[in-house]
Design a protein around this motif. Sequence first.
Motif, PDB file in Angstrom:
ATOM      1  N   LEU A  36     -17.002  35.544 -77.477  1.00 34.47           N
ATOM      2  CA  LEU A  36     -16.229  35.173 -76.357  1.00 34.47           C
ATOM      3  C   LEU A  36     -15.208  36.150 -76.089  1.00 34.47           C
ATOM      4  CD1 LEU A  36     -15.669  31.342 -77.293  1.00 34.47           C
ATOM      5  CD2 LEU A  36     -16.806  32.525 -75.492  1.00 34.47           C
ATOM      6  N   PRO A  37     -14.378  37.033 -77.115  1.00 36.94           N
ATOM      7  CA  PRO A  37     -13.686  38.102 -76.928  1.00 36.94           C
ATOM      8  C   PRO A  37     -14.186  39.269 -76.149  1.00 36.94           C
ATOM      9  CG  PRO A  37     -13.421  37.393 -79.320  1.00 36.94           C
ATOM     10  CD  PRO A  37     -14.412  36.720 -78.482  1.00 36.94           C
ATOM     11  N   SER A  38     -15.424  39.284 -76.407  1.00 34.85           N
ATOM     12  CA  SER A  38     -16.305  40.470 -75.372  1.00 34.85           C
ATOM     13  C   SER A  38     -16.311  40.061 -74.116  1.00 34.85           C
ATOM     14  CB  SER A  38     -17.723  40.872 -75.918  1.00 34.85           C
ATOM     15  OG  SER A  38     -18.428  39.685 -75.794  1.00 34.85           O
ATOM     16  N   ALA A  39     -16.585  38.788 -73.933  1.00 31.71           N
ATOM     17  CA  ALA A  39     -16.355  38.235 -72.284  1.00 31.71           C
ATOM     18  C   ALA A  39     -15.161  38.616 -71.777  1.00 31.71           C
ATOM     19  CB  ALA A  39     -16.918  36.873 -72.378  1.00 31.71           C
ATOM     20  N   LEU A  40     -13.980  38.273 -72.551  1.00 32.61           N
ATOM     21  CA  LEU A  40     -12.601  38.598 -72.175  1.00 32.61           C
ATOM     22  C   LEU A  40     -12.713  39.993 -71.630  1.00 32.61           C
ATOM     23  CD1 LEU A  40     -10.438  35.988 -74.494  1.00 32.61           C
ATOM     24  CD2 LEU A  40     -11.041  35.543 -71.789  1.00 32.61           C
ATOM     25  N   LEU A  41     -13.117  40.761 -72.497  1.00 32.31           N
ATOM     26  CA  LEU A  41     -12.969  42.306 -72.431  1.00 32.31           C
ATOM     27  C   LEU A  41     -13.499  42.784 -70.998  1.00 32.31           C
ATOM     28  CD1 LEU A  41     -13.427  43.563 -75.764  1.00 32.31           C
ATOM     29  CD2 LEU A  41     -11.107  43.458 -74.595  1.00 32.31           C
ATOM     30  N   LEU A  42     -14.544  41.888 -70.395  1.00 34.29           N
ATOM     31  CA  LEU A  42     -15.183  42.317 -69.268  1.00 34.29           C
ATOM     32  C   LEU A  42     -14.161  42.228 -68.069  1.00 34.29           C
ATOM     33  CD1 LEU A  42     -18.762  40.653 -69.566  1.00 34.29           C
ATOM     34  CD2 LEU A  42     -18.114  43.175 -69.442  1.00 34.29           C
ATOM     35  N   ALA A  43     -12.979  41.789 -68.397  1.00 31.58           N
ATOM     36  CA  ALA A  43     -11.908  41.880 -67.252  1.00 31.58           C
ATOM     37  C   ALA A  43     -11.196  43.282 -67.175  1.00 31.58           C
ATOM     38  CB  ALA A  43     -11.065  40.722 -67.400  1.00 31.58           C
ATOM     39  N   VAL A  44     -11.319  44.079 -68.216  1.00 36.25           N
ATOM     40  CA  VAL A  44     -10.670  45.221 -68.379  1.00 36.25           C
ATOM     41  C   VAL A  44     -11.227  46.315 -67.381  1.00 36.25           C
ATOM     42  CG1 VAL A  44      -9.734  47.082 -69.861  1.00 36.25           C
ATOM     43  CG2 VAL A  44      -9.962  44.802 -70.614  1.00 36.25           C
ATOM     44  N   PRO A  45     -12.234  46.387 -67.109  1.00 34.04           N
ATOM     45  CA  PRO A  45     -12.955  47.647 -66.270  1.00 34.04           C
ATOM     46  C   PRO A  45     -12.268  47.289 -64.889  1.00 34.04           C
ATOM     47  CG  PRO A  45     -14.668  46.665 -67.684  1.00 34.04           C
ATOM     48  CD  PRO A  45     -13.422  45.971 -67.905  1.00 34.04           C
ATOM     49  N   GLY A  46     -12.512  45.833 -64.532  1.00 33.15           N
ATOM     50  CA  GLY A  46     -11.976  45.650 -63.056  1.00 33.15           C
ATOM     51  C   GLY A  46     -10.287  45.872 -62.717  1.00 33.15           C
ATOM     52  N   ALA A  47      -9.679  45.397 -63.924  1.00 35.90           N
ATOM     53  CA  ALA A  47      -8.004  45.650 -64.022  1.00 35.90           C
ATOM     54  C   ALA A  47      -7.812  47.054 -63.933  1.00 35.90           C
ATOM     55  CB  ALA A  47      -7.794  44.748 -65.254  1.00 35.90           C
ATOM     56  N   ALA A  48      -8.608  47.745 -64.894  1.00 36.45           N
ATOM     57  CA  ALA A  48      -8.041  49.239 -64.866  1.00 36.45           C
ATOM     58  C   ALA A  48      -8.450  49.875 -63.337  1.00 36.45           C
ATOM     59  CB  ALA A  48      -9.148  50.110 -65.739  1.00 36.45           C
ATOM     60  N   LEU A  49      -9.578  49.720 -62.733  1.00 34.20           N
ATOM     61  CA  LEU A  49      -9.678  50.062 -61.445  1.00 34.20           C
ATOM     62  C   LEU A  49      -8.639  49.445 -60.415  1.00 34.20           C
ATOM     63  CD1 LEU A  49     -13.583  50.043 -61.332  1.00 34.20           C
ATOM     64  CD2 LEU A  49     -12.162  52.164 -61.517  1.00 34.20           C
ATOM     65  N   LEU A  50      -8.398  48.344 -60.613  1.00 37.69           N
ATOM     66  CA  LEU A  50      -7.358  47.820 -59.579  1.00 37.69           C
ATOM     67  C   LEU A  50      -6.000  48.383 -59.828  1.00 37.69           C
ATOM     68  CD1 LEU A  50      -6.780  45.340 -57.713  1.00 37.69           C
ATOM     69  CD2 LEU A  50      -6.076  43.912 -59.878  1.00 37.69           C
ATOM     70  N   PHE A  51      -5.971  48.689 -60.998  1.00 37.40           N
ATOM     71  CA  PHE A  51      -4.534  49.618 -61.137  1.00 37.40           C
ATOM     72  C   PHE A  51      -4.464  50.924 -60.456  1.00 37.40           C
ATOM     73  CE2 PHE A  51      -2.513  53.078 -63.569  1.00 37.40           C
ATOM     74  CZ  PHE A  51      -1.142  52.699 -63.652  1.00 37.40           C
ATOM     75  N   LEU A  52      -5.554  51.589 -60.778  1.00 30.77           N
ATOM     76  CA  LEU A  52      -5.735  52.854 -60.226  1.00 30.77           C
ATOM     77  C   LEU A  52      -5.797  52.641 -58.426  1.00 30.77           C
ATOM     78  CD1 LEU A  52      -8.576  54.340 -62.255  1.00 30.77           C
ATOM     79  CD2 LEU A  52      -5.941  54.851 -62.267  1.00 30.77           C
ATOM     80  N   SER A  53      -6.331  51.677 -57.930  1.00 33.62           N
ATOM     81  CA  SER A  53      -6.397  51.409 -56.430  1.00 33.62           C
ATOM     82  C   SER A  53      -5.004  51.148 -55.826  1.00 33.62           C
ATOM     83  CB  SER A  53      -7.246  50.197 -56.221  1.00 33.62           C
ATOM     84  OG  SER A  53      -6.787  48.817 -56.499  1.00 33.62           O
ATOM     85  N   TYR A  54      -4.151  50.620 -56.697  1.00 32.68           N
ATOM     86  CA  TYR A  54      -2.846  50.723 -56.260  1.00 32.68           C
ATOM     87  C   TYR A  54      -1.790  52.042 -56.467  1.00 32.68           C
ATOM     88  CZ  TYR A  54      -3.044  45.831 -55.242  1.00 32.68           C
ATOM     89  OH  TYR A  54      -3.421  44.620 -54.584  1.00 32.68           O
ATOM     90  N   ASN A  55      -2.559  53.101 -57.211  1.00 30.80           N
ATOM     91  CA  ASN A  55      -1.914  53.944 -57.489  1.00 30.80           C
ATOM     92  C   ASN A  55      -2.726  55.423 -57.427  1.00 30.80           C
ATOM     93  OD1 ASN A  55       0.793  53.320 -59.303  1.00 30.80           O
ATOM     94  ND2 ASN A  55      -0.946  51.862 -59.825  1.00 30.80           N
ATOM     95  N   THR A  56      -3.028  55.625 -56.161  1.00 28.73           N
ATOM     96  CA  THR A  56      -4.148  56.485 -55.718  1.00 28.73           C
ATOM     97  C   THR A  56      -3.663  57.969 -55.973  1.00 28.73           C
ATOM     98  OG1 THR A  56      -3.465  56.439 -53.697  1.00 28.73           O
ATOM     99  CG2 THR A  56      -5.282  55.048 -54.451  1.00 28.73           C
ATOM    100  N   ALA A  57      -2.425  58.000 -56.111  1.00 31.63           N
ATOM    101  CA  ALA A  57      -1.869  59.479 -56.508  1.00 31.63           C
ATOM    102  C   ALA A  57      -1.580  59.615 -57.872  1.00 31.63           C
ATOM    103  CB  ALA A  57      -0.259  59.420 -55.634  1.00 31.63           C
ATOM    104  N   ALA A  58      -2.125  58.658 -58.860  1.00 27.11           N
ATOM    105  CA  ALA A  58      -1.761  58.888 -59.984  1.00 27.11           C
ATOM    106  C   ALA A  58      -2.381  60.375 -60.623  1.00 27.11           C
ATOM    107  CB  ALA A  58      -2.397  57.597 -61.079  1.00 27.11           C
ATOM    108  N   PRO A  59      -1.709  60.853 -61.727  1.00 26.34           N
ATOM    109  CA  PRO A  59      -2.279  62.214 -62.175  1.00 26.34           C
ATOM    110  C   PRO A  59      -3.831  61.964 -62.855  1.00 26.34           C
ATOM    111  CG  PRO A  59      -0.525  61.436 -63.750  1.00 26.34           C
ATOM    112  CD  PRO A  59      -0.399  60.472 -62.437  1.00 26.34           C
ATOM    113  N   LEU A  60      -4.269  62.990 -63.152  1.00 31.04           N
ATOM    114  CA  LEU A  60      -5.716  62.649 -63.570  1.00 31.04           C
ATOM    115  C   LEU A  60      -5.718  62.167 -65.052  1.00 31.04           C
ATOM    116  CD1 LEU A  60      -8.773  63.636 -62.918  1.00 31.04           C
ATOM    117  CD2 LEU A  60      -8.449  65.801 -63.957  1.00 31.04           C
ATOM    118  N   SER A  61      -4.785  62.480 -65.875  1.00 30.49           N
ATOM    119  CA  SER A  61      -4.532  61.974 -67.113  1.00 30.49           C
ATOM    120  C   SER A  61      -4.584  60.387 -67.219  1.00 30.49           C
ATOM    121  CB  SER A  61      -3.355  62.488 -67.652  1.00 30.49           C
ATOM    122  OG  SER A  61      -2.165  62.137 -67.303  1.00 30.49           O
TER     123      SER A  61
END
Length: 465
Positions: A343-368
């Motif tokens: 069950l915790p691993s199922a919850l962790l599957l939300a992390v990849p989408g959330a990380a990319l969603l963050f980047l989609s709102y911050n397209t000018a974010a530095p490479l780091s």
Amino acid sequence: MTDKQPKTTYHPHRRGTKTRWLWLPSLMFGDGVAVSVLVLTMVMLRRMGLDTADTALAIALLSIPVMLRPLFEMVVTHFWGTTKVWILSTQFISALSLAAVAFTLHTSSWLLGTVCFMPFFVCSSVFYNIALHRFYIDTSQGLHLSQVHQQNPTPQQDTMVRWCDGEMVTLHSSTPQYHNTTTSIMALLFGCGVMMMIAGNMEVVTRNIRYSWSLVFYIMAGVELFLWLWHTIFLPGGTHGYAKPKPTMGLHRGEFRISLRRMLKRKDDITALTFFILFLLPETLLALTAPLFLIAKPHNGGLGLSPQEFAFTQGTIAVIAIALGYTLGGKAIKKHGLRRWLLPSALLLAVPGAALLFLSYNTAAPLSIVAASLAAGHAALGFALSMVKQVVVHFTRNMPDNTLRHAIARTLIATPFVLVGMFAGAMLTLIDYQHIFLLATELSVASLTVAALYLYRTRRQPQAE
């Protein structure tokens, strides 16, 4: 009338035992090269001018042979051959296919050449993977293995016995796991990291995209050719492969329907099959859209990474992160069991989408920041993949048709990725990256639901360790 059985006496100086460190790592490296080539192909198509929708569709179509794995397993069973024949023939075809693609990239028919020759490479890779895991990596079963243990009761040595075309090979118990992780990760780092970096640098130096990617595919063809020559010399296997110890129940004529009908009558098996289809559903939306998002231009809603930056973030940092997550997941299962961490691993599957969603709102974010976000998402994905592997082990364990079950499990896991990938390009014409990543994050509810259902259905069974 009984078949002639191979000798079960242990010979410590047989060729397979002495040279296992010369062929087992290279076999796993060759298995990882296939994934690297698909990633390189996707980036190459975009750099050569193919639009996003067509690129996503092309990669999805190239992945269709993965869905046909049970059929390919039957072909291997019917046209048996030896282990060495299957390994060497598929690697040679892979080398020729990549060389043909590299040659056509210089011409105006580069797209036609890619479409014509890449399917040969993908099909050969699937056959290669089948031969690799059925004959060399999977644990041998049956009378011969039990006889060996009776004649050589050395549990303190922590060893396992493999049959390689009638030739007995003794491996340390950590060897398969070591090579499944370390060597495959090295192949991904080489293909998605080093070769992508070379392609980007060659584009800058030569200012010729076609020449740069043609060189990369020639190098990958050379790698396949080198592995073919290497395995020709060091791979164990006689001229008459011994088929008896290799489980093929369910892969012969008529047995497939019987085994499948038996699975569909058992509630536990139906639950496992549903788990394979739905658990990684959030990742199906990201498998193709995430790399396309990274290389898409900012005015198209992407990050606009160069091939060198893509190689560093997606080809190096993300690969290392998914390996670390996978390793941590394996250690967690070994220590506490699958039921505690599913069950915790199922919850962790939300992390990849959330990380990319963050980047989609911050397209000018530095490479780091981009690298850190991708690392977090891929580490979570790797942790979840270790749970999926354990469910596959539990699904196939102690079953007479375990080879068929393994093929069906891998097919069902891959099918949603292929089907969703076919429509990924069309989705990007209707909605933007942000909505896709948001939907992927929300789909983790499906993963949580199917994980809870699996735990409920298997609550009375012994815990998978």
